[in-house]
Design a protein around this motif. Structure first.
Motif: not given
Ligand SMILES: CC(C)(COP(=O)(O)OP(=O)(O)OC[C@H]1O[C@@H](n2cnc3c(N)ncnc32)[C@H](O)[C@@H]1OP(=O)(O)O)[C@@H](O)C(=O)NCCC(=O)NCCS
Length: 155
Positions: A72-74, A83-86, A111-113, A120-122
């Motif tokens: 899980n990551v959130a 950039g927190v997720g990355a 559906s979780n784009g 994909e970026k990672m």
């Molecule tokens: C998925 C999630 C963890 C991403 O976290 P985040 O901190 O926003 O991600 P980052 O800022 O590090 O983004 C890194 C890259 O991911 C992609 N990305 C992140 N959010 C995106 C969005 N809403 N739409 C399109 N691309 C996205 C982009 O490529 C982005 O790079 P960029 O900002 O240079 O374009 C966050 O949206 C989240 O918590 N979602 C709900 C929980 C979830 O679905 N978790 C995954 C379970 S499998």
């Protein structure tokens, strides 16, 4: 960024609030308390903190022999796209490599784009589909994999 399990109890409320803000089917506290209670757990968790010291994101990683899995990551909605997720994924992968993992897997809702773009970026690639893997709501899981032989230079 990796958090010591001894501090898990202090973090549980923050982790659960991120969970509730992030998922239609949030995990309850059991997964976190079982992590805390099981010193031999193969689960590892990583947290990211904002400027005020609050937790703004977390990642759960399972590590078994030479295989890692992102469970899980959130990230808190107000802190997304910074950039927190990355950073959490990069930290977890570096940790997995340091423990001898040669590959990392994960499942993500079809559906979780946002999450799929992040993975994909990672450098994760799609390797399969698990039909109707998720419930509430029912949905296929996309299985993704990244080889970890190469040094993780994502940070
Ligand atoms: C998925 C999630 C963890 C991403 O976290 P985040 O901190 O926003 O991600 P980052 O800022 O590090 O983004 C890194 C890259 O991911 C992609 N990305 C992140 N959010 C995106 C969005 N809403 N739409 C399109 N691309 C996205 C982009 O490529 C982005 O790079 P960029 O900002 O240079 O374009 C966050 O949206 C989240 O918590 N979602 C709900 C929980 C979830 O679905 N978790 C995954 C379970 S499998």
């Amino acid at each position: 960024m990796q958090a010591d399990r001894r501090f898990m109890r202090e973090h549980i409320e923050e982790l659960l609030s991120i969970e509730r803000e992030s998922f239609a089917d949030p995990k309850n506290g059991n997964i976190f308390t079982s992590l805390y209670d099981d010193a031999a757990s193969h689960m590892h968790y990583f947290v990211s903190r904002d400027e005020a010291g609050g937790i703004d994101g977390y990642l759960l990683l399972s590590l078994a022999v030479d295989e890692a899995e992102i469970i899980n990551v959130a990230v808190r909605p107000s802190r997304r796209r910074h950039g927190v997720g990355a950073a959490l994924v990069a930290e977890a992968l570096a940790f997995a490599v340091s423990r001898g993992a040669v590959a990392c897997y994960l499942e993500v809702r079809e559906s979780n784009g946002a999450a799929r773009r992040l993975y994909e970026k990672m450098s994760f690639n799609v390797v399969g589909v698990r039909k109707m893997y998720y419930t509430a709501p029912p949905e296929d899981a996309i299985v993704m994999r990244r080889a970890l032989e190469a040094a993780c230079n994502d940070r």
